[in-house]
Motif scaffolding. Structure first.
Motif, PDB file in Angstrom:
ATOM      1  N   ALA A 191     -28.777 -73.272 -15.272  1.00  0.00           N
ATOM      2  CA  ALA A 191     -28.273 -72.595 -16.565  1.00  0.00           C
ATOM      3  C   ALA A 191     -26.884 -72.174 -16.734  1.00  0.00           C
ATOM      4  N   LYS A 192     -26.523 -71.578 -15.605  1.00  0.00           N
ATOM      5  CA  LYS A 192     -25.123 -70.944 -15.534  1.00  0.00           C
ATOM      6  C   LYS A 192     -24.171 -72.016 -15.708  1.00  0.00           C
ATOM      7  N   ARG A 193     -24.362 -73.082 -14.689  1.00  0.00           N
ATOM      8  CA  ARG A 193     -23.522 -74.128 -14.664  1.00  0.00           C
ATOM      9  C   ARG A 193     -23.349 -75.063 -15.871  1.00  0.00           C
ATOM     10  N   ARG A 194     -24.332 -75.161 -16.523  1.00  0.00           N
ATOM     11  CA  ARG A 194     -24.532 -75.895 -18.233  1.00  0.00           C
ATOM     12  C   ARG A 194     -23.671 -75.202 -18.922  1.00  0.00           C
ATOM     13  N   ILE A 195     -23.925 -73.634 -19.145  1.00  0.00           N
ATOM     14  CA  ILE A 195     -23.317 -72.926 -20.180  1.00  0.00           C
ATOM     15  C   ILE A 195     -21.695 -72.805 -19.613  1.00  0.00           C
ATOM     16  N   ARG A 196     -21.447 -72.852 -18.391  1.00  0.00           N
ATOM     17  CA  ARG A 196     -19.958 -72.907 -18.205  1.00  0.00           C
ATOM     18  C   ARG A 196     -19.255 -74.417 -18.554  1.00  0.00           C
ATOM     19  N   ILE A 197     -19.869 -75.232 -18.444  1.00  0.00           N
ATOM     20  CA  ILE A 197     -19.330 -76.595 -18.711  1.00  0.00           C
ATOM     21  C   ILE A 197     -19.189 -76.711 -20.084  1.00  0.00           C
ATOM     22  N   GLY A 198     -20.443 -76.530 -20.809  1.00  0.00           N
ATOM     23  CA  GLY A 198     -20.599 -76.727 -22.199  1.00  0.00           C
ATOM     24  C   GLY A 198     -19.700 -75.754 -23.115  1.00  0.00           C
ATOM     25  N   GLY A 199     -19.442 -74.496 -22.484  1.00  0.00           N
ATOM     26  CA  GLY A 199     -18.585 -73.485 -23.228  1.00  0.00           C
ATOM     27  C   GLY A 199     -16.960 -74.002 -23.018  1.00  0.00           C
ATOM     28  N   SER A 200     -16.669 -74.612 -21.904  1.00  0.00           N
ATOM     29  CA  SER A 200     -15.319 -75.113 -21.858  1.00  0.00           C
ATOM     30  C   SER A 200     -14.995 -76.425 -22.736  1.00  0.00           C
ATOM     31  N   LEU A 201     -16.188 -77.137 -23.087  1.00  0.00           N
ATOM     32  CA  LEU A 201     -16.047 -78.422 -23.730  1.00  0.00           C
ATOM     33  C   LEU A 201     -16.318 -78.334 -25.119  1.00  0.00           C
ATOM     34  N   ASN A 202     -17.202 -77.439 -25.875  1.00  0.00           N
ATOM     35  CA  ASN A 202     -17.539 -77.091 -27.087  1.00  0.00           C
ATOM     36  C   ASN A 202     -16.304 -76.599 -27.992  1.00  0.00           C
ATOM     37  N   THR A 203     -16.199 -77.156 -28.979  1.00  0.00           N
ATOM     38  CA  THR A 203     -15.390 -76.648 -30.170  1.00  0.00           C
ATOM     39  C   THR A 203     -15.934 -75.333 -30.747  1.00  0.00           C
ATOM     40  N   GLY A 204     -15.289 -74.649 -31.214  1.00  0.00           N
ATOM     41  CA  GLY A 204     -15.939 -73.374 -32.072  1.00  0.00           C
ATOM     42  C   GLY A 204     -15.641 -73.726 -33.425  1.00  0.00           C
ATOM     43  N   THR A 205     -16.045 -72.477 -34.196  1.00  0.00           N
ATOM     44  CA  THR A 205     -15.532 -72.439 -35.598  1.00  0.00           C
ATOM     45  C   THR A 205     -15.153 -71.247 -35.898  1.00  0.00           C
ATOM     46  N   SER A 206     -13.924 -71.219 -36.732  1.00  0.00           N
ATOM     47  CA  SER A 206     -13.425 -69.912 -36.902  1.00  0.00           C
ATOM     48  C   SER A 206     -13.896 -69.219 -38.330  1.00  0.00           C
TER      49      SER A 206
END
Length: 117
Positions: A95-110
């Protein structure tokens, strides 16, 4: 749920329904050589699509714990890792690995709704 969320949820449900029985009945030893090669390649492609969605959703989990309202805590989860691990039956480490990778790849919304890098 957003229109995108509704459509995706419907398609995922359709895919699960469509694939459950054939996957349960899969007997690789009974496949011809060409069927085996094609299926190996195509199932890998399908798995990569599913993995991309897993990573994107897990990366979003951490964002949902930040800000003025922790939406995951409101649902009873201790953390983003707890939510992802519990909802997916994954271990904390995965779960930590998925969150870390996903967080670095996902775009955000202002705050204005614009996509951020």
């Amino acid at each position: 749920m957003s229109t995108q969320g509704e459509v995706l949820q419907e398609r995922i449900g359709d895919a699960i329904e469509l694939l459950t029985e054939p996957v349960a009945m899969l007997a690789p030893a009974r496949l011809s050589a060409s069927e085996f090669i094609t299926m190996l390649r195509d199932v890998e492609h399908l798995g990569r699509l599913v993995d991309a969605a897993r990573i994107a959703l897990a990366g979003e989990a951490d964002k949902r714990t930040q800000g003025p309202i922790d939406t995951l805590a409101a649902l009873g989860f201790a953390s983003a890792v707890d939510a992802v691990a519990t909802l997916t039956s994954a271990g904390d480490r995965d779960a930590k690995r998925r969150i870390r990778i996903g967080g670095s790849l996902n775009t955000g919304t202002s705050l204005t709704g614009a996509e951020t890098g």
